[in-house]
Design an enzyme around this catalytic site. Structure first.
Site, mmCIF file in Angstrom:
data_model
loop_
_atom_site.group_PDB
_atom_site.id
_atom_site.type_symbol
_atom_site.label_atom_id
_atom_site.label_comp_id
_atom_site.label_asym_id
_atom_site.label_seq_id
_atom_site.Cartn_x
_atom_site.Cartn_y
_atom_site.Cartn_z
ATOM 1 N N ALA A 43 36.618 -10.318 38.403
ATOM 2 C CA ALA A 43 35.337 -9.628 38.505
ATOM 3 C C ALA A 43 35.405 -8.692 39.690
ATOM 4 O O ALA A 43 36.192 -8.904 40.616
ATOM 5 C CB ALA A 43 34.221 -10.645 38.688
ATOM 6 N N LYS A 44 34.557 -7.655 39.627
ATOM 7 C CA LYS A 44 34.608 -6.664 40.707
ATOM 8 C C LYS A 44 34.286 -7.294 42.053
ATOM 9 O O LYS A 44 34.642 -6.790 43.088
ATOM 10 C CB LYS A 44 33.643 -5.524 40.411
ATOM 11 C CG LYS A 44 34.178 -4.612 39.335
ATOM 12 C CD LYS A 44 33.305 -3.408 39.132
ATOM 13 C CE LYS A 44 33.916 -2.522 38.041
ATOM 14 N NZ LYS A 44 32.902 -1.854 37.253
ATOM 15 N N ARG A 45 33.581 -8.423 42.011
ATOM 16 C CA ARG A 45 33.234 -9.042 43.294
ATOM 17 C C ARG A 45 34.431 -9.757 43.943
ATOM 18 O O ARG A 45 34.403 -10.069 45.121
ATOM 19 C CB ARG A 45 32.060 -10.006 43.129
ATOM 20 C CG ARG A 45 32.333 -11.144 42.176
ATOM 21 C CD ARG A 45 31.108 -12.020 41.975
ATOM 22 N NE ARG A 45 31.369 -12.986 40.929
ATOM 23 C CZ ARG A 45 31.223 -12.760 39.634
ATOM 24 N NH1 ARG A 45 30.769 -11.585 39.220
ATOM 25 N NH2 ARG A 45 31.506 -13.674 38.741
ATOM 26 N N ASP A 46 35.506 -10.019 43.154
ATOM 27 C CA ASP A 46 36.696 -10.640 43.746
ATOM 28 C C ASP A 46 37.455 -9.588 44.536
ATOM 29 O O ASP A 46 37.930 -8.614 43.979
ATOM 30 C CB ASP A 46 37.633 -11.202 42.660
ATOM 31 C CG ASP A 46 36.930 -12.276 41.866
ATOM 32 O OD1 ASP A 46 35.966 -12.856 42.399
ATOM 33 O OD2 ASP A 46 37.335 -12.508 40.718
ATOM 34 N N THR B 4 31.703 1.621 35.432
ATOM 35 C CA THR B 4 30.381 1.381 36.005
ATOM 36 C C THR B 4 30.601 1.256 37.516
ATOM 37 O O THR B 4 31.332 0.359 37.948
ATOM 38 C CB THR B 4 29.800 0.057 35.466
ATOM 39 O OG1 THR B 4 29.677 0.186 34.046
ATOM 40 C CG2 THR B 4 28.438 -0.240 36.065
#
Ligand code: GLU
Length: 320
Positions: A251-254, A11
């Site tokens: 998480a991708k936000r890290d 994604t």
């Protein structure tokens, strides 16, 4: 015998992290070690969640890792049937068939439908839908549709769904009781994750789905949809999660362990060597290529428990 075909299904909502990279490496190793092919498909139905540049970064990361694919967008191509956002007409066709068969019903209960449109993760798996809108009469449904567009739920038959996972073995569940009717199309017309993944895996000839175990709870729904249309479901390999050194989910936000960042400090071989070691394929994180791991790959070697990243393994990224 069915031809082996694995897949990468990113994604493009952010940069891949080292846990995603591990997953793609294992998906590639599993398919290739059986002489099989690999499909790359971008799961970008929910355009609001997508991040500009994420597709290009993902393509670049996969190529940098040395993981190739046989069907999917070329590295410099930005459209095509391997982007779910370009497949709405296909989903429309299958959805229309379900409507004709009376296998879906309009649902006016909001929120949960929206949340279910994206891939759910095990601990926040939706509660079983109590069936509030299941038995609305056509007249009641038509009346409500005047004030707002409905989501559409699959009307599940009360049956046992069984499937095979190479790590978990034969699994089965009573889908209606344990999972409940689930939405396949949101009120805004966006098709939900379970529906698009199930159809695309089937239509793209995917015979093996290797992904992280937080999506194990999605498998029964996907298998159910595939059987509804007469497709043979894939074999699954739900691998443990790679947790950061504090035991937290990535998480991708890290930012710190995004592959983009890791690439600034380590070579391809150093990263692949570390991933192969984390997956239990080697006994030390010796640099190597993905191709060199091929003869070492075997599902029995994969850890069964979540993998905690050893402190210092990616020390140069500022990771402690
Ligand atoms: N697109 C999902 C993700 O990137 C994976 C879905 C799947 O493997 O079924 O998390």
């Amino acid at each position: 015998m069915r031809e082996v075909r694995g897949r990468f299904a990113p994604t493009p909502s952010g940069n891949m992290h080292i846990g995603n990279a591990l997953c793609y490496l294992l998906a590639w190793l599993s398919a290739r070690s059986q002489g099989g092919g690999v499909v790359l498909r971008f799961e970008d139905t929910d355009l609001m969640r997508m991040r500009p540049g994420a597709v290009e970064q993902t393509l670049s990361d996969l190529l940098w890792l040395g993981l190739d694919w046989d069907a999917g967008p070329a590295p410099d191509e930005n459209a095509g049937p391997y982007f779910q956002s370009c497949r709405t007409e296909i989903y429309d066709r299958f959805f229309a068939e379900l409507r004709d068969r009376g296998a879906v019903y309009p649902c006016f209960c909001s929120r949960r439908d929206v949340r279910l449109a994206s891939a759910p993760h095990a601990e926040d798996r939706a509660a079983v839908y109590p069936g509030t809108c299941r038995d609305l009469s056509p007249a009641q449904a038509a009346e409500r549709m005047k004030s707002r567009p409905p989501a559409w739920r699959l009307r599940l038959e009360d049956k046992t769904v069984s499937f095979r996972d190479r790590l978990y073995g034969e699994l089965s569940c009573e889908i209606l009781r344990e999972y409940g009717d689930f939405p396949i199309r949101r009120a805004d017309g966006v098709y939900c994750y379970q529906f698009t993944v199930a159809l695309d895996d089937a239509l793209m000839g995917v015979s093996e789905v290797l992904r992280s175990r937080d999506l194990l709870s999605s498998a029964p729904w996907q298998v159910y949809i595939q059987r509804l249309f007469g497709f043979e479901p894939p074999v699954f390999v739900h691998i443990p999660l790679l947790l950061d050194a504090d035991g937290q989910r990535m998480a991708k936000r890290d930012f710190s362990l995004s592959l983009k960042e890791v690439r600034r400090h380590y070579s391809t071989e150093e990263v692949i060597g570390r991933l192969g070691f984390l997956a239990g394929l080697t006994d030390e994180p010796r640099p190597c290529t993905a191709a060199q791991l091929l003869p070492l790959y075997a599902p029995e070697k994969l850890p069964r428990e979540d993998i905690v990243l050893p402190r210092g393994l990616f020390a140069q990224c500022g990771e402690v």
